[in-house]
Write a protein that holds these residues in place. Sequence first.
Motif, mmCIF file in Angstrom:
data_model
loop_
_atom_site.group_PDB
_atom_site.id
_atom_site.type_symbol
_atom_site.label_atom_id
_atom_site.label_comp_id
_atom_site.label_asym_id
_atom_site.label_seq_id
_atom_site.Cartn_x
_atom_site.Cartn_y
_atom_site.Cartn_z
ATOM 1 N N VAL A 185 -7.172 0.700 19.270
ATOM 2 C CA VAL A 185 -5.941 1.475 19.496
ATOM 3 C C VAL A 185 -4.794 1.049 18.583
ATOM 4 C CG1 VAL A 185 -6.520 2.130 21.865
ATOM 5 C CG2 VAL A 185 -5.184 0.081 21.511
ATOM 6 N N PHE A 186 -5.121 0.636 17.374
ATOM 7 C CA PHE A 186 -4.103 0.206 16.413
ATOM 8 C C PHE A 186 -3.064 1.272 16.148
ATOM 9 C CE2 PHE A 186 -7.183 2.523 13.982
ATOM 10 C CZ PHE A 186 -6.485 3.118 12.948
ATOM 11 N N ASP A 187 -3.503 2.532 16.122
ATOM 12 C CA ASP A 187 -2.604 3.627 15.799
ATOM 13 C C ASP A 187 -1.628 3.933 16.931
ATOM 14 O OD1 ASP A 187 -4.970 4.372 17.166
ATOM 15 O OD2 ASP A 187 -4.604 6.473 16.747
ATOM 16 N N VAL A 188 -1.953 3.488 18.136
ATOM 17 C CA VAL A 188 -1.033 3.650 19.268
ATOM 18 C C VAL A 188 0.052 2.577 19.220
ATOM 19 C CG1 VAL A 188 -0.833 3.639 21.782
ATOM 20 C CG2 VAL A 188 -2.821 4.706 20.686
ATOM 21 N N PHE A 189 -0.350 1.366 18.866
ATOM 22 C CA PHE A 189 0.615 0.263 18.808
ATOM 23 C C PHE A 189 1.579 0.398 17.632
ATOM 24 C CE2 PHE A 189 -2.552 -1.769 21.537
ATOM 25 C CZ PHE A 189 -1.740 -2.367 22.492
ATOM 26 N N ILE A 190 1.060 0.845 16.487
ATOM 27 C CA ILE A 190 1.908 0.980 15.292
ATOM 28 C C ILE A 190 1.678 2.374 14.704
ATOM 29 C CG2 ILE A 190 2.668 -0.162 13.178
ATOM 30 C CD1 ILE A 190 1.046 -2.588 13.977
ATOM 31 N N PRO A 191 2.215 3.407 15.341
ATOM 32 C CA PRO A 191 1.893 4.779 14.943
ATOM 33 C C PRO A 191 2.360 5.170 13.548
ATOM 34 C CG PRO A 191 3.659 4.747 16.573
ATOM 35 C CD PRO A 191 3.123 3.365 16.497
ATOM 36 N N ASP A 192 3.404 4.506 13.037
ATOM 37 C CA ASP A 192 3.949 4.889 11.736
ATOM 38 C C ASP A 192 3.426 4.038 10.587
ATOM 39 O OD1 ASP A 192 5.508 6.953 12.783
ATOM 40 O OD2 ASP A 192 7.104 5.557 13.333
ATOM 41 N N ALA A 193 2.506 3.123 10.876
ATOM 42 C CA ALA A 193 1.924 2.308 9.812
ATOM 43 C C ALA A 193 1.108 3.196 8.876
ATOM 44 C CB ALA A 193 1.031 1.226 10.402
ATOM 45 N N PRO A 194 1.035 2.852 7.589
ATOM 46 C CA PRO A 194 0.263 3.666 6.652
ATOM 47 C C PRO A 194 -1.178 3.906 7.097
ATOM 48 C CG PRO A 194 1.611 2.098 5.447
ATOM 49 C CD PRO A 194 1.766 1.752 6.892
ATOM 50 N N LEU A 195 -1.837 2.881 7.641
ATOM 51 C CA LEU A 195 -3.218 3.058 8.092
ATOM 52 C C LEU A 195 -3.307 4.019 9.276
ATOM 53 C CD1 LEU A 195 -4.812 -0.515 7.874
ATOM 54 C CD2 LEU A 195 -5.204 1.444 6.367
ATOM 55 N N SER A 196 -2.322 3.986 10.139
ATOM 56 C CA SER A 196 -2.303 4.912 11.280
ATOM 57 C C SER A 196 -2.123 6.342 10.807
ATOM 58 C CB SER A 196 -1.190 4.533 12.260
ATOM 59 O OG SER A 196 -1.391 3.234 12.785
ATOM 60 N N ARG A 197 -1.232 6.540 9.836
ATOM 61 C CA ARG A 197 -1.027 7.888 9.290
ATOM 62 C C ARG A 197 -2.283 8.365 8.566
ATOM 63 N NH1 ARG A 197 4.125 5.711 7.796
ATOM 64 N NH2 ARG A 197 3.448 5.587 5.618
ATOM 65 N N GLN A 198 -2.941 7.452 7.861
ATOM 66 C CA GLN A 198 -4.182 7.801 7.175
ATOM 67 C C GLN A 198 -5.250 8.227 8.174
ATOM 68 O OE1 GLN A 198 -5.771 4.583 4.774
ATOM 69 N NE2 GLN A 198 -7.850 5.383 4.922
ATOM 70 N N PHE A 199 -5.316 7.502 9.280
ATOM 71 C CA PHE A 199 -6.309 7.801 10.315
ATOM 72 C C PHE A 199 -6.068 9.177 10.919
ATOM 73 C CE2 PHE A 199 -8.041 6.557 14.704
ATOM 74 C CZ PHE A 199 -9.345 6.807 14.333
ATOM 75 N N ARG A 200 -4.810 9.462 11.302
ATOM 76 C CA ARG A 200 -4.493 10.767 11.870
ATOM 77 C C ARG A 200 -4.803 11.888 10.887
ATOM 78 N NH1 ARG A 200 -0.147 8.006 14.003
ATOM 79 N NH2 ARG A 200 1.231 8.675 12.332
ATOM 80 N N ALA A 201 -4.455 11.678 9.631
ATOM 81 C CA ALA A 201 -4.733 12.706 8.623
ATOM 82 C C ALA A 201 -6.229 12.978 8.519
ATOM 83 C CB ALA A 201 -4.175 12.269 7.270
#
Length: 220
Positions: A185-201
């Motif tokens: 759940v990395f993207d939940v903890f740090i939603p605006d991190a580059p890796l999180s944005r890459q994942f959502r994309a």
Amino acid sequence: MVSELGLVIFSVDYRLAPEAPCPAAIEDCYAVLKWAHDHAADLKIDRNRLIIGGDSAGGGLTACLALLARDRAEIKVLFQLLIYPMLDDRTGTTLMPSPALGEYIWTRSANHYAWNAYLGKTPGSPGISEYAAAFRATDLTGLPPAYIGVGSLDLFLDEDLEYARRLMAAGVPTEVCVIPGAYHVFDVFIPDAPLSRQFRASYFTALKRAIFQDFPENPA
């Protein structure tokens, strides 16, 4: 997803373990899927473009729901979106993942506790239904196309990659995205991190392909 993809989303308030162990949650998910399918005209949605998805335990329920929908043969599911899904009750018990996995956020002990609560018995026990733990399924043919995304440090990495491999071996179109250095759940903890944005994309792109596969954006 609603604003960017124009989806109608139904969030299932399924019953929770340990007060309501399986199959309560999966039957609740199926009930909502069937309701959406049967009331598609009233809801102004396309019953032929029903997508199921979830993350973590919700991803595990999604994989089980795909199996259940296939076997009951009442509803056709267009696509399954599996975000770091929780698939195998044996992970961290009788089946050990790679040593580097499960050190952050979602640990082996947390996984054992959660599966024990959900199953109502010891994880790794014989006779666990595939509708409770999708990894237990022996036949993956005929399932809807899938996207599986997971971090390289997630406890679920091994089981998710193996499930993806088995889906592909069964002829199910499957896309896999592994985010390097990412924990559960990395993207939940740090939603605006580059890796999180890459994942959502990545999974937004997969959803767009699934939704619009028969409707080109610029038809001739």
